[in-house]
Structure formats: C-alpha cells, structure tokens
Design a protein around this motif. Structure first.
Motif, PDB file in Angstrom:
ATOM      1  N   ASN A  20       0.642  -1.274  -0.052  1.00 23.56           N
ATOM      2  CA  ASN A  20      -0.108   0.140  -0.142  1.00 23.56           C
ATOM      3  C   ASN A  20       1.000   1.075  -0.871  1.00 23.56           C
ATOM      4  N   ASN A  21       0.868   1.817   1.139  1.00 21.77           N
ATOM      5  CA  ASN A  21       1.274   3.438   1.245  1.00 21.77           C
ATOM      6  C   ASN A  21       2.397   3.462   1.627  1.00 21.77           C
ATOM      7  N   THR A  22       3.345   2.051   1.700  1.00 22.62           N
ATOM      8  CA  THR A  22       4.045   1.839   3.235  1.00 22.62           C
ATOM      9  C   THR A  22       5.231   1.011   1.925  1.00 22.62           C
ATOM     10  N   SER A  23       6.715   1.445   2.265  1.00 23.67           N
ATOM     11  CA  SER A  23       8.329   0.602   1.580  1.00 23.67           C
ATOM     12  C   SER A  23       8.795   0.378   2.708  1.00 23.67           C
ATOM     13  N   ASN A  24       9.739  -0.617   1.999  1.00 25.07           N
ATOM     14  CA  ASN A  24      10.471  -0.655   2.733  1.00 25.07           C
ATOM     15  C   ASN A  24      12.039  -0.905   2.245  1.00 25.07           C
ATOM     16  N   ILE A  25      12.839  -1.017   2.840  1.00 22.69           N
ATOM     17  CA  ILE A  25      13.847  -0.810   2.687  1.00 22.69           C
ATOM     18  C   ILE A  25      14.970  -1.978   3.429  1.00 22.69           C
ATOM     19  N   ALA A  26      15.702  -2.979   2.596  1.00 22.47           N
ATOM     20  CA  ALA A  26      16.200  -4.339   3.732  1.00 22.47           C
ATOM     21  C   ALA A  26      17.260  -3.542   3.421  1.00 22.47           C
ATOM     22  N   VAL A  27      18.849  -3.068   4.099  1.00 23.01           N
ATOM     23  CA  VAL A  27      20.004  -3.182   3.500  1.00 23.01           C
ATOM     24  C   VAL A  27      20.840  -4.369   4.624  1.00 23.01           C
ATOM     25  N   PHE A  28      21.810  -5.226   3.313  1.00 23.58           N
ATOM     26  CA  PHE A  28      22.436  -6.469   3.867  1.00 23.58           C
ATOM     27  C   PHE A  28      24.187  -6.100   4.210  1.00 23.58           C
ATOM     28  N   ALA A  29      24.908  -5.880   4.814  1.00 27.88           N
ATOM     29  CA  ALA A  29      26.511  -5.419   5.048  1.00 27.88           C
ATOM     30  C   ALA A  29      27.234  -7.310   4.282  1.00 27.88           C
ATOM     31  N   TYR A  30      28.499  -6.210   3.152  1.00 31.60           N
ATOM     32  CA  TYR A  30      28.679  -7.552   2.922  1.00 31.60           C
ATOM     33  C   TYR A  30      29.516  -8.405   3.873  1.00 31.60           C
ATOM     34  N   ASP A  31      29.998  -7.616   4.465  1.00 34.07           N
ATOM     35  CA  ASP A  31      31.070  -8.382   5.371  1.00 34.07           C
ATOM     36  C   ASP A  31      30.696  -7.917   6.985  1.00 34.07           C
ATOM     37  N   PRO A  32      30.368  -8.938   7.305  1.00 36.29           N
ATOM     38  CA  PRO A  32      30.000  -8.740   8.806  1.00 36.29           C
ATOM     39  C   PRO A  32      30.604  -7.469  10.514  1.00 36.29           C
ATOM     40  N   ALA A  33      32.061  -7.744   9.243  1.00 37.89           N
ATOM     41  CA  ALA A  33      32.479  -6.188  10.047  1.00 37.89           C
ATOM     42  C   ALA A  33      32.180  -5.031  10.359  1.00 37.89           C
ATOM     43  N   HIS A  34      31.290  -4.785   9.571  1.00 39.11           N
ATOM     44  CA  HIS A  34      30.645  -3.565   8.650  1.00 39.11           C
ATOM     45  C   HIS A  34      29.518  -3.186   8.872  1.00 39.11           C
ATOM     46  N   TYR A  35      29.316  -4.751   9.663  1.00 31.61           N
ATOM     47  CA  TYR A  35      28.152  -4.646  10.214  1.00 31.61           C
ATOM     48  C   TYR A  35      27.405  -3.245  11.148  1.00 31.61           C
ATOM     49  N   PRO A  36      28.578  -3.685  12.418  1.00 31.76           N
ATOM     50  CA  PRO A  36      28.091  -1.913  13.752  1.00 31.76           C
ATOM     51  C   PRO A  36      28.076  -0.766  12.689  1.00 31.76           C
ATOM     52  N   VAL A  37      29.336  -1.046  11.903  1.00 33.35           N
ATOM     53  CA  VAL A  37      29.360   0.260  11.480  1.00 33.35           C
ATOM     54  C   VAL A  37      27.843   0.976  10.848  1.00 33.35           C
ATOM     55  N   LEU A  38      27.275   0.014  10.483  1.00 31.41           N
ATOM     56  CA  LEU A  38      25.883   0.885   9.645  1.00 31.41           C
ATOM     57  C   LEU A  38      24.734   0.603  10.698  1.00 31.41           C
ATOM     58  N   GLU A  39      24.964  -0.360  11.710  1.00 30.39           N
ATOM     59  CA  GLU A  39      24.077  -0.051  12.943  1.00 30.39           C
ATOM     60  C   GLU A  39      24.126   1.087  13.510  1.00 30.39           C
ATOM     61  N   ALA A  40      25.254   2.014  13.336  1.00 24.85           N
ATOM     62  CA  ALA A  40      25.697   2.884  14.715  1.00 24.85           C
ATOM     63  C   ALA A  40      24.928   3.944  13.546  1.00 24.85           C
ATOM     64  N   GLN A  41      25.706   4.079  12.263  1.00 24.40           N
ATOM     65  CA  GLN A  41      25.139   5.190  11.428  1.00 24.40           C
ATOM     66  C   GLN A  41      24.079   5.464  10.192  1.00 24.40           C
ATOM     67  N   LEU A  42      23.242   4.033  10.339  1.00 24.73           N
ATOM     68  CA  LEU A  42      22.094   4.388   9.262  1.00 24.73           C
ATOM     69  C   LEU A  42      20.954   4.094  10.553  1.00 24.73           C
ATOM     70  N   THR A  43      21.030   5.029  10.759  1.00 25.06           N
ATOM     71  CA  THR A  43      19.274   5.653  12.313  1.00 25.06           C
ATOM     72  C   THR A  43      18.266   5.659  11.927  1.00 25.06           C
ATOM     73  N   PRO A  44      17.266   5.566  12.005  1.00 19.91           N
ATOM     74  CA  PRO A  44      15.835   5.840  11.224  1.00 19.91           C
ATOM     75  C   PRO A  44      15.775   7.258  11.126  1.00 19.91           C
ATOM     76  N   GLU A  45      16.828   8.480  11.547  1.00 18.20           N
ATOM     77  CA  GLU A  45      16.661   9.931  11.948  1.00 18.20           C
ATOM     78  C   GLU A  45      17.722  10.004  10.668  1.00 18.20           C
ATOM     79  N   ALA A  46      18.814   8.960   9.731  1.00 17.75           N
ATOM     80  CA  ALA A  46      20.215   9.078   9.097  1.00 17.75           C
ATOM     81  C   ALA A  46      19.191   9.026   8.048  1.00 17.75           C
ATOM     82  N   VAL A  47      17.658   8.266   7.748  1.00 17.78           N
ATOM     83  CA  VAL A  47      17.832   7.547   6.837  1.00 17.78           C
ATOM     84  C   VAL A  47      16.742   8.507   6.179  1.00 17.78           C
ATOM     85  N   ALA A  48      15.584   9.164   6.885  1.00 19.45           N
ATOM     86  CA  ALA A  48      14.676   9.337   6.923  1.00 19.45           C
ATOM     87  C   ALA A  48      15.065  10.700   6.671  1.00 19.45           C
ATOM     88  N   ALA A  49      15.965  11.693   7.227  1.00 21.13           N
ATOM     89  CA  ALA A  49      16.882  12.857   6.331  1.00 21.13           C
ATOM     90  C   ALA A  49      17.189  13.201   4.577  1.00 21.13           C
TER      91      ALA A  49
END
Length: 117
Positions: A20-49
């Motif tokens: 309907n009027n809801t979209s979702n985006i799933a983001v997958f780290a290529y390297d598990p070592a980068h997941y903490p960086v993504l988790e820290a910086q890809l906040t709902p606020e950063a994505v909304a901005a």
C-alpha cells in the motif's frame, strides 16, 4: 581516530518492497565486520533525512543481526501506493539504489570495502 567517507553501496546491498502506502528497504552488509558501522550510522533519523521529500511518515528500523541486516519501514511513503498514485515508481523499487548513495563514515581501522569487479 581518522576515517573516510564511502557510499553505503561500497559496504552493503539492499532490497526494496512495498505494501500500500508503506515502503521498506532492507540493507545487508557485504562483510559482517561492517555491520556495527552500519548499525551505528544507519539510524531511522539518518534514513528519514536522506529520504526527505519522498517519505512523509515515520521511519522505523528493525535490526536483523543474524543476517547482518537492517530493515527500514517507511510509512506514508508512496503517494498512496501502486493503485493510488501516478508516481512513476509506485512500488519504490528505485529507493534501495537511492539509499545506497548515502555517505557512511568508515573508520580507517575498519576492513576495506570489497573491490568491485
């Protein structure tokens, strides 16, 4: 500690979906070592901005650490959805590519992004 800016697409891939009027985006780290960086910086606020002007409602994030993934659910996002909008991308499929352009601050001591062929 020093760092460098890299596009999210250097660290992850993404898939978009809609209901309907809801979209979702799933983001997958290529390297598990980068997941903490993504988790820290890809906040709902950063994505909304980054998605400002496209998403009119809330952005919620769901972490899926077993898959090194973050799923973002964006409400009031598709101008009414596929059946209710004349938008050229009523499904929001191009949004995953747009989000992958977001700049991420990668610490110099983090593993290098994978090389593209």
């Amino acid at each position: 500690m020093s760092s460098r800016m890299v596009p999210l697409r250097a660290l992850a891939h993404a898939r978009a979906g809609d209901k309907n009027n809801t979209s979702n985006i799933a983001v997958f780290a290529y390297d598990p070592a980068h997941y903490p960086v993504l988790e820290a910086q890809l906040t709902p606020e950063a994505v909304a901005a980054h998605m400002a002007g496209l998403v009119q409602g809330s952005v919620k994030r769901y972490a899926v650490p077993q898959l090194h993934a973050l799923n973002f659910v964006m409400e009031t996002a598709l101008e009414g959805g596929v059946n209710g909008s004349l938008n050229l991308d009523g499904h929001g499929k191009s949004w995953s590519s747009f989000l992958l352009g977001l700049e991420i601050e990668l610490p110099d001591d983090a593993p290098s992004p994978p090389r593209k062929a």
